[in-house]
Design a protein around this motif. Sequence first.
Motif, short mmCIF file in Angstrom:
data_model
loop_
_atom_site.label_atom_id
_atom_site.label_comp_id
_atom_site.label_asym_id
_atom_site.label_seq_id
_atom_site.Cartn_x
_atom_site.Cartn_y
_atom_site.Cartn_z
N ASP A 153 -20.48 27.93 -22.83
CA ASP A 153 -21.57 27.59 -23.74
C ASP A 153 -21.47 28.37 -25.05
O ASP A 153 -20.51 29.12 -25.26
CB ASP A 153 -22.94 27.79 -23.08
N GLN A 154 -22.48 28.21 -25.92
CA GLN A 154 -22.42 28.83 -27.23
C GLN A 154 -22.46 30.36 -27.18
O GLN A 154 -21.97 31.03 -28.09
CB GLN A 154 -23.58 28.33 -28.11
N PHE A 155 -22.99 30.90 -26.11
CA PHE A 155 -23.11 32.35 -26.01
C PHE A 155 -21.77 33.01 -25.65
O PHE A 155 -21.61 34.22 -25.83
CB PHE A 155 -24.19 32.73 -25.00
N ASP A 156 -20.82 32.21 -25.18
CA ASP A 156 -19.50 32.75 -24.91
C ASP A 156 -18.71 33.00 -26.19
O ASP A 156 -17.65 33.63 -26.15
CB ASP A 156 -18.71 31.80 -24.00
N SER A 157 -19.22 32.51 -27.32
CA SER A 157 -18.57 32.76 -28.61
C SER A 157 -19.18 33.94 -29.35
O SER A 157 -18.83 34.19 -30.51
CB SER A 157 -18.65 31.50 -29.48
N MET A 158 -20.09 34.65 -28.71
CA MET A 158 -20.80 35.74 -29.37
C MET A 158 -20.36 37.12 -28.88
O MET A 158 -21.15 38.07 -28.85
CB MET A 158 -22.31 35.56 -29.15
N ASN A 159 -19.12 37.23 -28.53
CA ASN A 159 -18.53 38.51 -28.09
C ASN A 159 -19.28 39.17 -26.94
O ASN A 159 -19.61 40.36 -27.00
CB ASN A 159 -18.44 39.48 -29.28
N PRO A 160 -19.56 38.42 -25.87
CA PRO A 160 -20.19 39.06 -24.71
C PRO A 160 -19.17 39.88 -23.94
O PRO A 160 -17.96 39.82 -24.22
CB PRO A 160 -20.67 37.86 -23.88
N SER A 161 -19.64 40.62 -22.97
CA SER A 161 -18.76 41.27 -22.02
C SER A 161 -18.87 40.53 -20.69
O SER A 161 -19.96 40.09 -20.32
CB SER A 161 -19.16 42.74 -21.83
N TYR A 162 -17.75 40.38 -20.01
CA TYR A 162 -17.73 39.73 -18.71
C TYR A 162 -17.42 40.78 -17.64
O TYR A 162 -16.48 41.56 -17.78
CB TYR A 162 -16.68 38.63 -18.67
N ILE A 163 -18.22 40.78 -16.61
CA ILE A 163 -17.98 41.64 -15.45
C ILE A 163 -17.45 40.72 -14.35
O ILE A 163 -18.16 39.83 -13.89
CB ILE A 163 -19.27 42.34 -14.99
N VAL A 164 -16.20 40.92 -13.97
CA VAL A 164 -15.52 39.96 -13.10
C VAL A 164 -15.05 40.63 -11.81
O VAL A 164 -14.36 41.65 -11.85
CB VAL A 164 -14.31 39.33 -13.82
N GLY A 165 -15.43 40.05 -10.68
CA GLY A 165 -14.97 40.53 -9.39
C GLY A 165 -13.70 39.81 -8.98
O GLY A 165 -13.62 38.58 -9.08
N LEU A 166 -12.69 40.56 -8.54
CA LEU A 166 -11.40 39.99 -8.18
C LEU A 166 -11.01 40.38 -6.75
O LEU A 166 -11.35 41.48 -6.29
CB LEU A 166 -10.31 40.50 -9.14
N ASP A 167 -10.28 39.49 -6.08
CA ASP A 167 -9.75 39.86 -4.77
C ASP A 167 -8.35 40.45 -4.93
O ASP A 167 -7.88 40.66 -6.06
CB ASP A 167 -9.77 38.66 -3.81
N ASP A 168 -7.67 40.71 -3.85
CA ASP A 168 -6.36 41.36 -3.92
C ASP A 168 -5.30 40.51 -4.59
O ASP A 168 -4.28 41.03 -5.07
CB ASP A 168 -5.88 41.74 -2.51
N GLU A 169 -5.53 39.19 -4.63
CA GLU A 169 -4.58 38.28 -5.29
C GLU A 169 -5.01 37.97 -6.71
O GLU A 169 -4.50 37.04 -7.34
CB GLU A 169 -4.45 36.98 -4.50
N MET A 170 -5.97 38.72 -7.23
CA MET A 170 -6.48 38.59 -8.60
C MET A 170 -7.19 37.26 -8.82
O MET A 170 -7.28 36.76 -9.94
CB MET A 170 -5.37 38.79 -9.63
N ASN A 171 -7.72 36.67 -7.74
CA ASN A 171 -8.57 35.50 -7.86
C ASN A 171 -9.99 35.95 -8.19
O ASN A 171 -10.47 36.96 -7.67
CB ASN A 171 -8.61 34.70 -6.56
N VAL A 172 -10.69 35.20 -9.03
CA VAL A 172 -12.07 35.52 -9.36
C VAL A 172 -12.97 35.15 -8.19
O VAL A 172 -12.98 34.00 -7.74
CB VAL A 172 -12.53 34.77 -10.63
N ILE A 173 -13.72 36.12 -7.68
CA ILE A 173 -14.64 35.84 -6.58
C ILE A 173 -16.10 36.05 -7.01
O ILE A 173 -17.02 35.69 -6.27
CB ILE A 173 -14.34 36.71 -5.35
N SER A 174 -16.31 36.60 -8.20
CA SER A 174 -17.67 36.77 -8.72
C SER A 174 -17.59 37.05 -10.21
O SER A 174 -16.54 37.46 -10.72
CB SER A 174 -18.40 37.92 -8.01
N CYS A 175 -18.70 36.84 -10.91
CA CYS A 175 -18.69 37.12 -12.34
C CYS A 175 -20.11 37.15 -12.89
O CYS A 175 -21.05 36.64 -12.27
CB CYS A 175 -17.86 36.08 -13.11
N ALA A 176 -20.24 37.78 -14.04
CA ALA A 176 -21.51 37.79 -14.77
C ALA A 176 -21.18 38.03 -16.24
O ALA A 176 -20.11 38.56 -16.58
CB ALA A 176 -22.43 38.88 -14.25
#
Length: 270
Positions: free
Chosen positions: A45-68
């Motif tokens: 969305d438009q807020f992804d162009s406003m330099n947010p920070s993403y907090i991303v949870g990853l598993d051992d294979e570097m797959n995304v399992i959570s995010c905010a």
Amino acid sequence: MILTIDALNMHRFPTVLEDMFQLRARVFAGRLGWDVTITDGKEIDQFDSMNPSYIVGLDDEMNVISCARVLQTMGPHMLADVFDAILAGEPPVRSPNIWESTRFCVDTQRIKSKDSKTTVSKATCELMVGILEYSKAAGITDIITVIDPVMDRVLKRSDNAPHGYVGKTVPMGKVSALAALLDCTDERISKVRAFAGIEGDVMLDEDAAVAKIKALGETSPETDVTETEDLMTYCEEQIAEAGSSSERSAALALKHALTGQVAAEMSSSS
């Protein structure tokens, strides 16, 4: 493992970001039925162009399992400009010390697969810890977050109950939505850690993440170059469209920082 991604390092993690936006599409459009825009299987969305920070949870294979997503409230943000019905006439939150956390989601299908080494509860709590620890380190005193009643109960059960609410609960897609306040304190972090049995550092070092992704064969130098060029183009556009000297200075500072970081990476890899 929690990886933080922002404007300064996003060019290093194109596959992680793509995976994250795809997860958001599955959760917010599919599972929750929110009125969001999906393009090529990704929710952006438009807020992804406003330099947010993403907090991303990853598993051992570097797959995304959570995010905010974490975004300052001094400018446009979702509670003020999208979910304003929640405010019920109250003025939107505006504070350099209160940031908004949105798009909190967990990939329950991936975690529940036979190959997963974690649980939904553990992944949820680890993401909470990541958000709170990142925010505290950045000088953020409180997080305001738009959640549904189910997530509100999850927060309370995980010893992470909001210390207050803003506005009222309103219908939103298949569920309802409300705005909760969480203080970013050592006490709150300790409670969530204790509840989930989380010990040690949950944050993944940026260079270690890049090395692991390359080892797994999920990226290439060509991809990194393309993402860097896109980010530089974005900086040039921000410089050209700056409405004040302070905005232009901020855009120039970002470009200079990126230029220096790219040069350093090229030097270290040569």
